[in-house]
Scaffold this active site. Structure first.
Site: not given
Length: 565
Positions: A451-453, A480
């Site tokens: 999730w691009d965290m 994030k």
């Protein structure tokens, strides 16, 4: 108070109590305080009594308020700023509860007024505690100054985060709560770097001013989205010099420069005061801090080509946006790699150079080793597509540690092609030895992140005074996800508890959902025939190929939940 309003308030108290009881039970199950469970149950009982018109409901809520006050004082003492969020809301609710017993023009029911008198006395005492004395920062027992991290920024702001520790706090006291309202605009500096038509009209890419200027002496140093580096007179706002390197920006949808770094070379070195700046041409340039001219003795005519040993890619796949860190004779830099487009992209390698000569010293390439290796010779390529470090880096100079916040292997929204070293080091805090690049510890904050965290910045370093009086070298890492991790910065061990919880592992689509990923129908049918495996975390999951390949699958191992006790 009217009967309808009394019943409505009773419901509010009871519902809030139910929430606190349930949420407090969850907190208690993971080792938290039992306070919320006790208060929640008591509030449900108080709400029920108030709704029935029983005065015991008001007395019970008064006891809840008094207990909350004692708990708050036990937890934070008489620190007004910390008491306010703990007692103001319960106090307002208490006043509303007491109003349910108010009877105008009746003098016989004095018992109803006694809780109100008690809370009035408490409020007057609280007012004296919070405002009768000047509120100042609490000073604990004297502790010898720590030699582990740099202090707060004072007259200068020498690094991206103020100091190497990244605490982003200044000890200057000229601006106070008393005079901040009288501040006036002193000057405005215009960089001259304006949005291009592709950004301002066609909206093909974003253009952001995100730089944090550094302050050295009487000069500010900063950079702009189109790779201008500038020195600004801190008193007048006059631009002292401006340097610019043209670069191809086509294909890059996010233009930004976050800052520059400062370095003082040994006496007698040409160009002794240097500004190091990243550029969109994937170069690291060294500029004379006084003139803005490149320091010719550094690297190749004042610059290092960061595309060396990176293979062949589009120019927009590898760019410099974040300042390097200079610590203990090492110039350490990561880069922004466009990691959400395709698999064949440059390496996320982090490299260290000599800040005087520009000579390469070590390279941390997780595809080759968990420890840094010697720089590769010409013709060899660092492992392509590994997690990169695009955010600011922080460092502990005394203990010789540098802290990296990593991203994910490309493409970052697809986990089906991750390699073991990608999984190990993605979305992690990594501590390396400054001198050698040897891995000291790593803590992953999101397992198998799809999730691009990733981590947008290195941690802030400080010395934590524990309740038992010990001073622990610590760090705080923001994320994030809105979670904050509180760790020992020498070992990576948690200071505040970290809890992992199981999550779904079968994906959002029933069955395999092979049409949503690259498995062939035959491979999908074969994977469905396999018996579910048990992961190392005790959570049953489908086969690796099916669940990992699904774009819509949730992370296949527990996610982190951080809490503060």
């Amino acid at each position: 108070m009217g009967r309808v309003l009394t019943i409505a308030l009773a419901w509010v108290v009871a519902i809030l109590g139910g929430f606190f009881a349930v949420a407090g039970g969850v907190l208690l199950s993971i080792g938290g305080s039992p306070y919320y469970v006790v208060v929640g149950v008591a509030m449900v009982a108080s709400g029920a009594l108030i709704g029935r018109g029983n005065p015991l409901g008001r007395w019970l809520f008064g006891a809840i308020w008094f207990g909350t006050l004692l708990w708050a004082l036990w937890e934070v003492g008489f620190d007004g700023l910390q008491l306010v969020p703990r007692v103001v809301a319960p106090t307002i609710l208490l006043l509303l509860v007491l109003l349910t017993g108010w009877r105008p023009r009746t003098g016989t029911n004095r018992m109803h007024a006694m809780p109100a008198m008690a809370v009035l006395v408490a409020l007057l005492a609280g007012t004296w505690l919070l405002h009768g004395q000047r509120v100042v920062a609490q000073v604990g027992p004297a502790v010898a100054p720590s030699a582990t991290v740099g202090g707060e920024a004072d007259g200068d702001w020498r690094d991206y985060g103020g100091t190497l520790s990244g605490r982003r706090y200044s000890a200057l006291s000229d601006i106070t709560p008393q005079n901040v309202g009288r501040l006036e605009l002193a000057w405005t500096q215009r960089t001259g770097d304006l949005p291009m038509p592709a950004e301002a009209k066609l909206h093909k890419r974003e253009y952001h001013s995100e730089a944090t200027p550094i302050h050295i002496g009487d000069t500010l140093y900063t950079c702009t989205p189109h790779s201008f580096v500038q020195a600004i007179d801190a008193t007048t706002g006059r631009t002292r010099w401006s340097w610019h390197e043209p670069a191809r920006i086509e294909g890059n949808n996010y233009l930004v420069c976050r800052g520059v770094s400062y370095f003082e070379a040994p006496a007698g070195t040409p160009c002794p005061r240097r500004i190091f700046a990243p550029t969109f041409a994937a170069r690291l340039v060294a500029l004379d801090a006084d003139t803005g001219r490149p320091c010719a003795a550094f690297g190749n005519d004042g610059a290092i080509d960061l595309r060396d040993n990176m293979g062949t890619s589009r120019p927009s796949d590898q760019i410099g946006t974040t300042p390097p860190v200079v610590v203990n004779g090492r110039l350490i830099i990561g880069e922004r790699i466009i990691d959400n487009v395709n698999r064949d992209i440059p390496s996320g390698v982090v490299r260290a150079y000599d800040p005087v000569t520009g000579r390469a010293i070590w390279a941390w390439d997780v595809g080759r080793s968990q420890d840094a290796i010697a720089p590769l010779p010409a013709g060899q390529t660092y492992t392509r597509g590994t997690p990169n470090v695009w955010g600011a880096i922080t460092a502990d100079a005394v203990n010789g540690l540098v802290y990296l916040g990593t991203g994910n292997a490309s493409p970052d929204y697809w986990i089906g092609y991750r390699r073991p070293f990608d999984d190990r080091f993605g979305s992690s805090i990594v501590a390396l030895d400054v001198a050698t690049g040897k891995l000291r510890w790593v803590r992953q904050l999101v397992h198998r992140d799809m999730w691009d965290m990733d981590l947008p910045i290195g941690p802030s370093l400080f010395d934590y005074r524990a309740p038992d009086g010990r001073v622990i070298p610590a760090l705080i890492q923001t994320t994030k996800m809105g979670q904050v991790f509180f760790l020992n910065r020498l070992t990576g061990a948690p200071i505040a508890a970290i809890t992992e919880r199981p999550v779904r592992t079968d994906g959002a689509t029933p069955g395999c959902g092979c049409r949503r990923h690259s498995l062939s129908p035959r491979a999908c049918r074969a994977s469905r025939r396999r018996r579910p495996a048990r992961s190392r975390h005790g959570v049953r999951r489908r086969s690796t190929n099916c669940s990992a390949g699904s774009i819509f699958a949730a992370p296949r191992v527990p996610a982190f939940i951080s809490r503060w006790d």
